[in-house]
Design a protein around this motif. Structure first.
Motif, PDB file in Angstrom:
ATOM      1  N   ALA A   7       0.767  -1.491   0.121  1.00 42.90           N
ATOM      2  CA  ALA A   7      -0.136  -0.135  -0.068  1.00 42.90           C
ATOM      3  C   ALA A   7       0.954   1.247  -0.024  1.00 42.90           C
ATOM      4  CB  ALA A   7      -1.015  -0.175   1.153  1.00 42.90           C
ATOM      5  N   ASP A   8       0.510   2.120  -0.995  1.00 45.88           N
ATOM      6  CA  ASP A   8       1.301   3.439  -0.701  1.00 45.88           C
ATOM      7  C   ASP A   8       0.785   4.275   0.363  1.00 45.88           C
ATOM      8  OD1 ASP A   8       2.682   2.773  -3.256  1.00 45.88           O
ATOM      9  OD2 ASP A   8       0.869   3.491  -4.493  1.00 45.88           O
ATOM     10  N   LEU A   9       1.769   5.207   0.817  1.00 42.00           N
ATOM     11  CA  LEU A   9       1.548   5.823   1.877  1.00 42.00           C
ATOM     12  C   LEU A   9       0.631   7.136   1.855  1.00 42.00           C
ATOM     13  CD1 LEU A   9       1.916   6.158   5.182  1.00 42.00           C
ATOM     14  CD2 LEU A   9       3.955   7.508   4.297  1.00 42.00           C
ATOM     15  N   ASN A  10      -0.477   7.006   2.585  1.00 41.87           N
ATOM     16  CA  ASN A  10      -1.519   8.390   2.191  1.00 41.87           C
ATOM     17  C   ASN A  10      -2.112   8.354   0.876  1.00 41.87           C
ATOM     18  OD1 ASN A  10      -1.094   8.890   5.059  1.00 41.87           O
ATOM     19  ND2 ASN A  10       0.676  10.198   4.540  1.00 41.87           N
ATOM     20  N   GLY A  61      -8.897   1.930   1.983  1.00 42.38           N
ATOM     21  CA  GLY A  61      -9.622   0.941   2.468  1.00 42.38           C
ATOM     22  C   GLY A  61      -9.122   0.267   3.686  1.00 42.38           C
ATOM     23  N   ALA A  62      -7.783   0.070   3.746  1.00 44.19           N
ATOM     24  CA  ALA A  62      -7.295  -0.531   4.973  1.00 44.19           C
ATOM     25  C   ALA A  62      -7.277   0.452   6.068  1.00 44.19           C
ATOM     26  CB  ALA A  62      -5.495  -0.876   4.718  1.00 44.19           C
ATOM     27  N   VAL A  63      -7.189   1.612   5.860  1.00 40.16           N
ATOM     28  CA  VAL A  63      -7.258   2.657   7.164  1.00 40.16           C
ATOM     29  C   VAL A  63      -8.707   2.727   7.515  1.00 40.16           C
ATOM     30  CG1 VAL A  63      -7.197   5.155   7.674  1.00 40.16           C
ATOM     31  CG2 VAL A  63      -5.252   4.189   6.295  1.00 40.16           C
ATOM     32  N   LEU A  89     -14.194   0.688  10.820  1.00 38.61           N
ATOM     33  CA  LEU A  89     -15.141  -0.530  10.240  1.00 38.61           C
ATOM     34  C   LEU A  89     -14.907  -1.666  11.308  1.00 38.61           C
ATOM     35  CD1 LEU A  89     -15.355  -0.499   6.571  1.00 38.61           C
ATOM     36  CD2 LEU A  89     -16.903   0.535   8.301  1.00 38.61           C
ATOM     37  N   HIS A  90     -13.704  -1.923  11.535  1.00 30.66           N
ATOM     38  CA  HIS A  90     -13.594  -3.115  12.348  1.00 30.66           C
ATOM     39  C   HIS A  90     -13.971  -4.513  12.129  1.00 30.66           C
ATOM     40  CE1 HIS A  90     -11.425  -0.011  14.536  1.00 30.66           C
ATOM     41  NE2 HIS A  90     -12.398   0.473  14.778  1.00 30.66           N
ATOM     42  N   VAL A 140       2.986   1.991   8.557  1.00 26.42           N
ATOM     43  CA  VAL A 140       2.233   2.924   9.271  1.00 26.42           C
ATOM     44  C   VAL A 140       0.793   2.245   9.536  1.00 26.42           C
ATOM     45  CG1 VAL A 140       0.845   4.747   8.998  1.00 26.42           C
ATOM     46  CG2 VAL A 140       3.101   4.971   8.193  1.00 26.42           C
ATOM     47  N   LEU A 141       0.376   1.194   8.811  1.00 26.67           N
ATOM     48  CA  LEU A 141      -0.657   0.551   9.018  1.00 26.67           C
ATOM     49  C   LEU A 141      -0.482  -0.660  10.231  1.00 26.67           C
ATOM     50  CD1 LEU A 141      -1.687  -0.620   5.375  1.00 26.67           C
ATOM     51  CD2 LEU A 141      -3.074   1.105   6.825  1.00 26.67           C
ATOM     52  N   ARG A 142       0.653  -0.853  10.318  1.00 29.49           N
ATOM     53  CA  ARG A 142       1.191  -1.626  11.608  1.00 29.49           C
ATOM     54  C   ARG A 142       0.836  -0.908  12.709  1.00 29.49           C
ATOM     55  NH1 ARG A 142       5.019  -5.705  11.738  1.00 29.49           N
ATOM     56  NH2 ARG A 142       4.946  -5.610  13.969  1.00 29.49           N
ATOM     57  N   GLU A 143       1.293   0.380  12.756  1.00 27.74           N
ATOM     58  CA  GLU A 143       1.063   1.469  13.866  1.00 27.74           C
ATOM     59  C   GLU A 143      -0.374   1.785  14.257  1.00 27.74           C
ATOM     60  OE1 GLU A 143       3.094   4.723  12.834  1.00 27.74           O
ATOM     61  OE2 GLU A 143       5.289   3.878  12.540  1.00 27.74           O
TER      62      GLU A 143
END
Length: 426
Positions: A251-254, A261-263, A269-270, A288-291
């Protein structure tokens, strides 16, 4: 083979769908999703359903809806019957089926999780049962190198070996690689398309997998709709809504649909646990997705390890369980939820895991009202558990009671249940 459209689906198509046949001009008066939500709510308050809008005596109802949608606009949209008949012939010739969220065939997981945002209409081709199978969502960018393509193909292959459906967006790059890996290994795949459904299903390779009942392609957009960035962004939540876990390959940052969708899944949504690739070239976007709460992909080497990723991890307790109480009933005019039919005290006992409850007559009656229409063909206990979103142990207890009461009959080889009679509780 396509099935006839239900009256409710016909009405919703007339109200919301462009009904593109060839190069016909698309109406600008179509109801938006937000407008249809309000209309659906209004109809339910009047104890009506969409099909009542196209009934012979609909004039009074149309006038009663003027506070939500202008009466003249409703009449113009509902008067597109000839155009609908034309486009239906085109869809049927291409084995495209259409369902609305007023139909029992509509994916219950999607309806439960998305609630107001569940698409009013779904177009598709292939085995609709695959939409209820859950599985692993694999998402990523269109432009990736050969190493990531091979990696993604291997994930799809492992999903097939593990008996899990592969869910993705059908776009070039990671999406198609994941689906191809699963299909070539003899597994199943579900592609949620943002555009060009008709063109995609006419592809010979896709057609063969569809005919082999390995692949289902589905889209909330007209089968002839072209690509739009907004559509691609919106369909991301549908991919997550149909899955049990998700893997973000890159995934490209921002920026980009994969990132958005991931953010959205992690922050809002969870629906399912989200994993990110943990091997190969590092990625700022994945870090960042990990964070934000994504989990490192465990790189499973066999089916047993692969299936462990679907067990809710301790650090992902924010994932929303799929329970019927999340359904807002006014959105689906022709279908009451199970919880609406059960007295409040019984609702508190409704199991959402492996817990069981002593079935009394009131609860059994409520369950029977919901499941009876599902027995148009033999039904397996696992299928019913997935539909109701309760434990298979609970479903088997209910089925046992219905067999003892002479309402269902248990078949063998394979084990399934059929409607024995139209009897009701005495």
């Amino acid at each position: 083979m396509s099935t006839p459209l239900s009256p409710n689906t016909q009405a919703i198509l007339l109200l919301t769908a462009p009904l593109i046949a060839g190069k016909n001009k698309v109406s600008t008066e179509l109801l938006t999703l937000g407008e249809y939500k309000k209309l659906a709510r209004h109809l339910r308050e009047m104890q009506c359903q969409p099909s009542d809008l196209i009934a012979a005596n609909a004039a009074t109802l149309l006038r009663d809806c003027h506070t939500v949608v202008d009466e003249a606009r409703l009449q113009r949209l509902l008067g597109r019957g000839f155009l609908l008949s034309q486009v239906m012939e085109r869809w049927q010739a291409r084995a495209i089926w259409v369902i609305s969220r007023a139909d029992t065939e509509y994916p219950r997981t999607m309806k439960t999780r998305l609630r107001e945002d569940a698409p009013a209409i779904l177009y598709g081709c292939g085995d609709r049962g695959l939409l209820e199978a859950g599985g692993l969502a694999v998402v990523g960018s269109r432009n990736v190198d050969d190493a990531l393509m091979d990696y993604t193909m291997a994930v799809g292959h492992m999903a097939a070996r593990s008996g899990r459906t592969l869910v993705s967006g059908g776009a070039k790059g990671v999406d198609q690689a994941a689906m191809r890996g699963a299909l070539e290994a003899g597994g199943n795949a579900c592609g949620v398309l943002a555009d060009s459904l008709e063109k995609t299903i006419m592809n010979r390779e896709n057609r063969n997998w569809i005919l082999n009942e390995q692949l289902v392609l589905v889209s909330p957009y007209d089968p002839n709709a072209g690509f739009q960035v907004g559509h691609a962004m919106q369909r991301n939540k549908l991919i997550y809504a149909l899955s049990d876990a998700a893997l973000v390959v890159n995934a490209d940052l921002n920026k980009g649909g994969t990132w958005a969708g991931a953010v959205e899944q992690l922050d809002k949504l969870h629906f399912v646990p989200v994993y990110v690739r943990s091997s190969g070239t590092a990625s700022n976007g994945l870090e960042v997705l990990r964070e934000k709460g994504a989990l490192p992909w465990t790189n499973p080497q066999d089916a047993e390890e692969f299936n462990k990723v679907f067990t809710l991890p301790p650090l992902a307790q924010t994932v929303t369980p799929v329970v019927q109480s999340q359904v807002e009933p006014f959105l689906f005019p022709v279908e009451e939820t199970l919880l609406e039919k059960i007295p409040n005290k019984q609702q508190e006992q409704l199991p959402i895991s492996t817990a069981q409850i002593p079935p009394d007559e009131r609860l059994l009656n409520a369950v029977w009202e919901v499941i009876q229409p599902l027995f148009k063909a033999p039904v397996r206990d696992k299928e019913l558990a997935n539909t109701l979103h309760v434990s298979i142990a609970q479903v088997r207890e209910w089925l046992k009671q219905f067999v003892e009461k002479g309402m269902l009959e248990k078949q063998k080889k394979p084990v399934a249940y059929v409607l024995k009679s139209a009897c009701l509780f005495k």
